[in-house]
Design a protein around this motif. Structure first.
Motif, PDB file in Angstrom:
ATOM      1  N   GLY A1010      29.883   9.342  82.191  1.00 17.76           N
ATOM      2  CA  GLY A1010      30.066   9.125  80.762  1.00 17.76           C
ATOM      3  C   GLY A1010      31.528   9.054  80.447  1.00 17.76           C
ATOM      4  N   THR A1011      31.837   8.679  79.221  1.00 18.13           N
ATOM      5  CA  THR A1011      33.237   8.499  78.884  1.00 18.13           C
ATOM      6  C   THR A1011      33.806   9.684  78.122  1.00 18.13           C
ATOM      7  OG1 THR A1011      32.522   7.280  76.940  1.00 18.13           O
ATOM      8  CG2 THR A1011      33.128   5.983  78.851  1.00 18.13           C
ATOM      9  N   SER A1012      32.946  10.646  77.746  1.00 19.19           N
ATOM     10  CA  SER A1012      33.472  11.746  76.949  1.00 19.19           C
ATOM     11  C   SER A1012      34.384  12.621  77.796  1.00 19.19           C
ATOM     12  CB  SER A1012      32.344  12.559  76.331  1.00 19.19           C
ATOM     13  OG  SER A1012      32.226  13.802  76.969  1.00 19.19           O
ATOM     14  N   LEU A1013      35.223  13.340  77.096  1.00 21.11           N
ATOM     15  CA  LEU A1013      36.235  14.158  77.742  1.00 21.11           C
ATOM     16  C   LEU A1013      35.645  15.146  78.739  1.00 21.11           C
ATOM     17  CD1 LEU A1013      39.210  14.299  77.372  1.00 21.11           C
ATOM     18  CD2 LEU A1013      38.893  16.045  75.652  1.00 21.11           C
ATOM     19  N   LEU A1014      34.479  15.682  78.433  1.00 16.91           N
ATOM     20  CA  LEU A1014      33.893  16.707  79.283  1.00 16.91           C
ATOM     21  C   LEU A1014      33.055  16.119  80.413  1.00 16.91           C
ATOM     22  CD1 LEU A1014      32.825  19.278  76.561  1.00 16.91           C
ATOM     23  CD2 LEU A1014      34.797  19.362  78.052  1.00 16.91           C
ATOM     24  N   GLN A1015      32.908  14.819  80.419  1.00 18.23           N
ATOM     25  CA  GLN A1015      32.037  14.209  81.433  1.00 18.23           C
ATOM     26  C   GLN A1015      32.824  13.566  82.561  1.00 18.23           C
ATOM     27  OE1 GLN A1015      29.977  11.684  78.597  1.00 18.23           O
ATOM     28  NE2 GLN A1015      28.083  12.787  78.937  1.00 18.23           N
TER      29      GLN A1015
END
Lengths: 1037, 542
Positions: A1010-1015
């Protein structure tokens, strides 16, 4: 464009002038008179303030604002023209006619032209931190999109591939991540046109797939790439500058005879690090072992008689083939220039039925309409079609292709067609078997994308020092997603065929106008002022149709009205940014540089009284070499000190989040569904900008006539008012709201060194090394004091959680630590004497043993981090006569990867639940814990019967550091073939030739979840990377 | 002169272009006007808008799957509400595929961090918020207050029912008695818990308003909206609950009798009654029949894939005539429970599936699967082997759901079954219980026997009050198991300790029944809520 045009135009003039001088010299004779002329630079622009001295009489004068001068001199006298930044020039007076003096800029990096926001400047006149990559550096590399060219080639920019899939996106961070919930990708500007945020049409089955938004630019059209990093460079982009800016300049026509250039690259590739799974007999042996542990009879009597042994991984993969053909035509006259190119790219991936094709056309046209008006047009049209590899995290029951193939029981035969009710385990209950090959070939998941850029740049030269630039442009990104699942695959079987046809259309209307004033006052004071206004409106429309019950499967998704169940969805939003900006650069004597800028942005997505933001910056630089005391220091050719400070913003949030809204749905009342409305979002009237303050200090120096160039930057960033989803008590009717809360910081340094090791006529060797370090800290989360765990989704594991811990960095992996494998001594009378998850009956020697705290409790903790300590690149260019060799190494140090793929393939659990059986790797099989091989290596547990703990554990965390020979290429320019070609160059190159890493997955350069910071840094069934070999040629006619 | 004209040109042309840029810029353009959502001011402008917002409250009870804005939506809350009300008693067991997220509740091992409580809490307050929007805006939409009152009454009923659930799950909860339109309303957003009694008083006021303002029945096109009869029946059940634990107000038994009799004595007025065929109550072709006092409605229409997830997690693989594959059956009932029924009882094999002919495709269509109480597995009669997840001991399948085929083209987890919240049979059993507790055992007997007669079970004869109490409690399980009342009943009776004592380790995955603890009488306040609102206090023991 204009500048490039005129510079080539001038090259010819320079030649003419030299001839003229020679001619005049021959005819020289003594006679006193007035010599007048104009001093110009390489771009044919007047150089005000140049000093003109007659050597013999010592008389001197200064050129005026238009570069004009007039001086008394006798024929035969020598006149010398000097000016800061330029090589001094002398000529002997032959007559008093007007002479054009063309000054050559001093060589060295300080005079490099740097494209900055809304204009350009020389490196000497800037105090900012920027990096530049030229086309030459990646012309033989095998890349589909221009961001891949950035990987490892510049400091301060970290590029991670999401996977090896053709068309897969990259994750780009310039000087770390600034935003928790906003976008952390840099802003892209192509020839002055700001690219809108990329939005891909999404599928109901696989969700939205992050394809690479830069597909809209053919890398072969790129001339150079400028990466703007510090606030002094990016603040002119105001609310869009916080993540850094990538400014791309495309090629343009040069004055002179037309040129036709053909570049063709053909590559073939294989999976970088293929996995070997257990064979049929090995699988049966493990299944028997598992059955014994479960207290059941062994289903496989005589294993030796088994003859089915399908290698599913091999069945769904194949060698890759890539073709990349570019044809460009360019040329120009002093009044007009053109660059027109076409490209066809076909990249068939290594997974069956996957790959992309792309065709693109670009036309860069420029015309000097009259003395004061130049029109430049940028036209670009790209069409791309991608067949997705279906290798992403689809989740149950929509099995992702490759992951499914890796795990499929090898005792099923390739001829077992999809969706048989069958069980390869003797005596096992028959169940569905989805043949991965059938799944891969029968499913279709297409992305069809069209990107167009049209921009007209109008340049008005109002007075010699003052010009006005007006840009009017439109960017459109139309993406379509067509997914079809016939009854022969699992997703389609349950609903008699299922399909998806959706589109997302982003169009952005960009208009800006700015005045540029350039003037040098009394030699020493150089002033450059830019003032402008900009208007960008971006609209997004999505439309989707989702159907099931497709009786006539040959229709696919092309006749959705034939479906039994149909659903349509649509959505539209727009965002508007209105801005004003002002930049003032002042340079004193070429020594002291002051850069200032301010941008005022009004952006629609923020709350009513919070829409306007101010983004100032200031930078100072000292060109130490210009000082008198450095004149005699010969071994230093350049020394410059820089520093800057400024504020930039981020506004990459969805529109309408500050508003209270109602949404609609259906609910059945009476005999039919009725339209209902309900409160949907609670407005946040305080929603405002995320602001990033950045300090930068740098030093550039070069030694030994620029043969050794070193640049070092230190920066510190602090982002305040982090846009984050703040949990609300549900009693408010909403569980969360987007709010400004919290502070994040990034600090780091960047180091580049370039050495011209050999600089001879026939031989040269240039080596460049760049190293970047960034350290991120989540300073606080506003009023929230406790660590915050955020589920990252995912259906297969019990839960993957990301953690936000005030005082620590973002991107930590959080979970349970496996301390070893349980041994016979860990059991007392068959009962485990250690703390464990799950039930005692599932515990046995050879299982994972989790680390407990001092109270004997199993508590999770930090296991690793996805962010590297360092990233680096090392490029070597060697030329020997007609042969040139490029060796490009890159890598990262200190980052971890959450290898979910590896976990599933090496955990020793072959029976998940019921009749689902998972194959494991042969490596695990050979090294696994058994009573006779009772080791303590947590990577190779014994056969386990249940997943004890669904959360992340330390076995899944692997060191992601790597050192890689990313690219090696050898090219040869064929000798004189003038009758056929102007130029013919052939080259061979290899990509991903070798990698030194401890990572056990396909490729450590991965982040596909995913592209989110936590992923970040998660490998979850990622499409494998390839090692490719390319043959290419460039022919010029 | 020429020079001036020349410069004029240089100025005019750019000015025209700048003007085209400039006219775009206008500060009021920055004001957002969403295209795909509504602004609140545009909702309550007419009666039709008011009706849409009112029906939107009902919609809050049903989970949606795959909506445009929420592709993976909050799909689990209906199954979580099922979990909170139907697991954690002596007859609940793992389903044929295990228990997954139900397990902590089956084995009394839930924690305050579990998602089930949090999800149900969240969805209940969503209902409250939607109801408040209607209650506080209805009079803006219509000028006639008697018209507005009907909508307000529906909203108040829904708000009361949300609180009735909350108070039974969690005890006293924060009372939100106003519409929240701004983050500045801290007194509500971060408001503390009310006491159990205050919560009941608040919801009783709502129900009293509803019973006076709602119509007795609705026309067929409005079928499914709540009526005065629904409100009275609910009020009666609320009184009965208040009479039991934890409030223990025995005087409320009489209030319950009075209120429930208003329903039963005027059953025709409210169009309530027992459906003669027990099985047809749950048929998707017979929804909102006269037995249904309250139901929330699901439908899979060809254009509207809004469907009930419960059958997917509760029903047996291949029970559905459309040949449902891939169920995730996580809930089962014990063999002991099946044996509680008399063999003639039509409810037995419909409610607890002891044997069935599998409809495929996991097994050949028509294969008989028979539950073996000794091994705790279904046995495929044809192959003779144990089936499903044989690595665990599981219970019998629950059968009230998915007796009808999934709609054609529907996704595997998409059923049209309504969520039946309150049936007339429940009204009769509540009345019987209240009568028995107030000393009218013989009158109580007639009501319980009405329910037994319809089920073709034997008629009870009058015994002691305590004997009838046990029979009524037993009957509620036989009649209503799986319908969202089991755990609530056990709590108000105060019989959890006995329930746990009657459990066998074989019906729990952990293989051990934990000791009873008083804290189990309430669920913990979800950790996420306490984290978000520090004024909330935790229930004792959690």
């Amino acid at each position: 464009m204009l500048k490039r045009l005129s510079s080539c135009f001038l090259k010819r003039k320079r030649l003419t002038f030299s001839f003229l001088l020679l001619f005049l010299n021959l005819l020289s004779f003594a006679q006193t008179g007035t010599v007048s002329g104009i001093v110009k630079d390489a771009d044919n622009k007047p150089v005000p303030g140049a000093t003109i001295t007659v050597k013999q009489t010592k008389v001197s004068t200064v050129a005026d604002a238009d570069g004009k001068f007039s001086i008394i001199a006798a024929k035969g006298n020598t006149i010398t023209i000097t000016s800061v930044n330029f090589v001094s020039q002398s000529f002997v007076v032959v007559n008093e006619n007007n002479v054009d003096i063309k000054l050559e800029e001093k060589s060295g990096t300080l005079n490099d032209v740097v494209v900055v926001g809304y204009g350009s400047s020389t490196k000497r006149d800037l105090a900012s931190a920027t990096s530049k990559i030229t086309a030459k550096q990646f012309q033989t590399a095998v890349i589909n999109t221009v961001d891949q060219a950035l990987q490892g080639r510049a400091t301060g920019i970290q590029v991670t591939s999401s996977s090896g899939e053709p068309g897969a996106n990259t994750i780009i961070r310039i000087r770390g991540s600034n935003s928790l919930s906003g976008n952390n990708e840099p802003l892209y500007v192509i020839d002055g046109v700001i690219m809108p945020e990329y939005k891909e049409a999404s599928s109901s089955v696989y969700g939205s797939y992050s394809q690479n938004g830069l597909y809209g630019l053919n890398p072969n059209d790129v001339e150079n790439i400028e990466i703007l990093k510090d606030a002094s460079a990016t603040a002119i982009y105001g609310s869009r500058g916080a993540n850094g800016v990538v400014v791309i300049t495309t090629k343009s026509g040069k004055n002179g005879e037309g040129k036709i250039e053909v570049t063709n690259k053909i590559s073939t590739g294989r999976i970088l690090n293929p996995l070997k799974m257990m064979g049929g007999k090995q699988f049966a042996e493990i299944y028997n072992e598992y059955s014994v542990y479960k207290g059941r009879p062994k289903p496989f009597g005589n294993i030796d008689t088994l003859n089915v042994n399908t290698n599913w991984f091999e069945e769904v993969t194949k060698p890759a083939l890539r073709e990349d053909l570019t044809l460009s035509v360019s040329g120009g006259t002093p009044k007009a220039s053109y660059y027109v190119s076409g490209n066809y790219l076909r990249d068939k991936g290594v997974v069956l039925n996957s790959g992309i094709t792309r065709s693109s056309i670009r036309a860069n046209l420029s015309s000097v309409v009259n003395k004061w008006y130049t029109l430049t047009a940028q036209l670009s049209f790209v069409h791309q079609k991608s067949q997705r590899g279906i290798s992403s995290n689809g989740g149950w029951p929509d099995g992702p292709g490759l992951m499914e193939a890796l795990r499929t029981n090898p005792l099923y035969s390739i001829s077992d067609n999809g969706l048989q009710v069958k069980n390869a385990i003797p005596g096992g209950a028959p169940g569905f078997f989805g043949n991965p090959v059938v799944a891969q070939t029968d499913k279709s998941d297409l992305s069809l994308n069209d990107y167009s850029i049209v921009n007209l740049q109008n340049l008005f030269q109002i007075t010699p020092g003052l010009k006005l630039v007006v840009n009017l442009g439109r960017v459109q990104n139309l993406t379509r997603r067509q997914a079809f699942f016939p009854v022969t695959v699992i997703e389609g079987s349950t609903s008699n065929g299922r399909g998806d046809n959706s589109l997302a259309n982003t169009y952005s209307y960009n208009a800006n106008a700015y005045l540029q004033y350039d003037k040098t006052f009394s030699t020493n004071h150089k002033l450059n002022v830019t003032a402008g206004t900009e208007y960008i409106k971006t609209q997004l429309e999505t439309l989707g149709a989702r159907v099931s019950g497709l009786a006539i499967s040959s229709f696919g998704v092309n006749n959705l009205s034939s479906a039994a169940s149909q659903q349509t969805l649509s959505f539209k939003s727009d965002r508007l940014i209105e801005s004003g900006f002002l930049r003032g650069n002042y340079i004193f004597k070429g020594k002291y540089v002051l850069n200032t800028s301010i941008r005022i942005d009004g952006a629609s997505p923020f709350a009513e009284n919070k829409k306007i933001g101010y983004f100032p910056s200031a930078g100072v630089a000292w060109n130490v070499m210009e000082e008198n005391f450095m004149k005699n220091v010969n071994f230093i050719s350049n020394l410059k000190l820089r520093s800057s400070y400024g504020i930039t913003g981020s506004q990459a949030i969805s529109p309408y989040q500050s508003l209270s809204t109602y949404n609609s749905d259906y609910y059945q009342i009476g005999s039919s569904p009725q339209l209902v409305v309900y409160p949907y979002t609670l407005g946040n009237s305080n929603l405002t900008w995320e602001k990033t303050k950045q300090f930068n200090a740098g030093i550039d120096f070069s030694l030994l006539n620029n043969r050794l160039t070193v640049s070092f930057d230190y920066y510190k960033k602090r982002t305040e008012g982090l846009l984050q989803v703040k949990p609300l008590p549900s009693q408010s009717g909403n569980s969360s709201i987007l709010d400004n809360n919290g502070v994040m910081s990034n600090k780091g340094f960047e180091f580049t060194i370039q050495a011209d090791v050999v600089r001879k006529k026939d031989v040269s060797f240039i080596t460049r090394i760049n190293v970047s370090h960034n350290k991120n800290t989540l300073v606080n989360l506003g009023d929230r004091k406790d660590p915050f765990y955020q589920s990252l989704g995912g259906n297969l594991l019990g839960g993957i959680y990301g953690v936000l811990k005030p005082g620590e960095e973002i991107g930590q992996f959080y979970g349970f630590k496996v301390s070893g494998l349980t041994q016979a001594s860990d059991f007392t009378g068959g009962v485990p004497n250690y703390p464990f998850f799950g039930v005692a009956a599932d515990q046995r020697p050879g299982n994972w043993k989790y680390e407990a705290d001092k109270n004997g409790k199993l508590t999770p903790g930090v296991l690793g981090k996805s962010t590297p300590d360092f990233t680096y690149g090392w490029s070597n260019d060697i030329t020997w006569k007609r042969v040139s060799v490029n060796l490009f190494f890159m890598g990262s140090v200190g980052n971890d990867i959450l290898n979910v793929t590896g976990f599933y393939l090496n955990n020793g659990i072959i029976n998940h639940s019921g009749d689902i059986t998972f194959n494991q790797t042969e490596d695990w099989y050979k090294k696994r814990w058994t009573p006779s091989n009772s080791h303590n290596d947590v990577r190779y547990p014994g056969t386990q019967t249940a997943l004890q703990q669904g959360n992340i554990n330390s076995v899944m965390i692997e060191d992601g550091s790597f050192f890689r020979l990313k690219n090696i290429s050898i090219s040869y320019a064929l000798p004189n073939m003038k009758s056929l070609f102007k130029n013919l160059k052939v080259f061979v190159s290899g990509t991903n030739i070798f990698t030194i890493t401890k990572y056990t997955g396909f490729d450590p350069d991965v982040s596909n979840y995913g592209t989110s910071l936590l992923q970040q840094g998660i490998d979850y069934g990622a499409y494998p990377s390839q090692r490719t070999y390319t043959f290419g040629l460039t022919a010029t006619f | 002169m020429n020079k001036i004209i020349n410069y004029m040109k240089r100025i005019i042309v750019p000015l025209v272009l700048i003007f085209t840029v400039g006219v775009q810029s206008c500060k009021k353009d920055l004001v957002e006007k969403p295209y795909s959502t509504l602004s609140p001011v545009n909702v309550f402008t007419s009666e039709s808008g008011l009706k849409q917002a009112t029906l939107g409250i009902y919609q809050s009870w049903t989970a949606t799957y795959f909506t445009a804005d929420n592709p993976y939506g909050n799909i689990f809350d209906v199954i979580y509400r099922f979990t909170l009300t139907e697991t954690g008693h002596q007859y609940a067991a793992p389903g044929v595929y295990g228990t997954a997220f139900m397990d902590p509740y089956l084995s009394f091992a839930q924690t305050k961090a579990d998602g089930a409580g949090a999800t149900v809490w969240q969805r209940s307050y969503l209902t409250v918020a939607r109801a408040n929007a209607v209650i506080f805006n209805a009079n803006k939409a219509v000028s006639n207050s008697s018209v507005a009152d009907v909508y307000i009454a529906e909203a108040k009923f829904n708000r009361a029912y949300a609180y009735f659930n909350l108070v039974r799950f969690f005890g006293g909860v924060p009372i939100i008695n106003n519409e929240i339109t701004s983050l500045a309303q801290n007194d509500l957003i971060y408001g503390p818990r009310a006491s159990i009694e205050e919560t009941y008083n608040f919801l009783i006021e709502d129900l009293k308003f509803a019973e006076t303002k709602l119509p007795n029945t609705w026309s067929s096109s409005d079928k499914g909206r709540v009526s005065a009869g629904t409100a009275k029946a609910m009020l009666g059940k609320v009184y009965l609950t208040m009479a039991g634990k934890p409030l223990s107000k025995p005087e409320y038994f009489q209030k319950a009798v009075d209120k429930l009799k208003e329903v039963t004595n005027a059953a025709v007025t409210y169009n309530f009654g027992l459906v003669s065929d027990f099985k047809s109550i749950f048929s998707t072709g017979n929804e909102v029949n006269k037995e249904v006092v309250l139901a929330f409605r699901y439908v899979w229409a060809s254009t509207l894939p809004n469907a009930n997830l419960n059958p997917f997690f509760v029903t047996l693989d291949g029970l559905d005539p459309s040949g449902q594959p891939f169920t995730q059956t996580q809930f089962g009932l014990t063999y002991k429970f099946w044996k509680l029924y008399e063999p003639s009882d039509v409810r037995r094999d419909f409610t607890v599936v002891e044997r069935y002919k599998n409809q495929g495709p996991s097994f050949p269509v028509g294969d008989s699967l028979i539950y073996d109480p000794l091994t705790y597995h279904y046995i495929n009669k044809n192959s003779g082997s144990a089936v499903f997840n044989t690595t665990i001991k599981y219970g019998l399948g629950y059968g009230k759901f998915s007796r009808d085929a999934r709609p054609s083209g529907a996704l595997p987890w998409s059923y049209s079954d309504d969520l039946v919240e309150y049936r007339y049979a429940d009204v009769l059993l509540c009345l019987a219980e209240a009568l028995n507790e107030t000393g009218s055992s013989s009158e109580a007997l007639t009501y319980i026997n009405m329910v037994r007669q319809r089920a073709n079970a034997s008629q009870y004869v009058l015994g002691s009050q305590d004997d009838l109490r046990q029979k009524i409690r037993n009957e509620r399980k036989l009649e209503l198991i799986g319908e969202g009342t089991t755990v609530h009943d056990i709590r108000r009776w105060g019989t959890l300790q006995q329930e746990m004592a009657a459990m066998s380790p074989n019906q729990l995955l952990s293989g051990a029944v934990p000791p009873y603890s008083a804290k189990l009488e309430l669920y913990p306040i979800p950790l996420t809520e306490i984290n978000a609102n520090p004024t909330l206090t935790q229930n004792p023991g959690w």
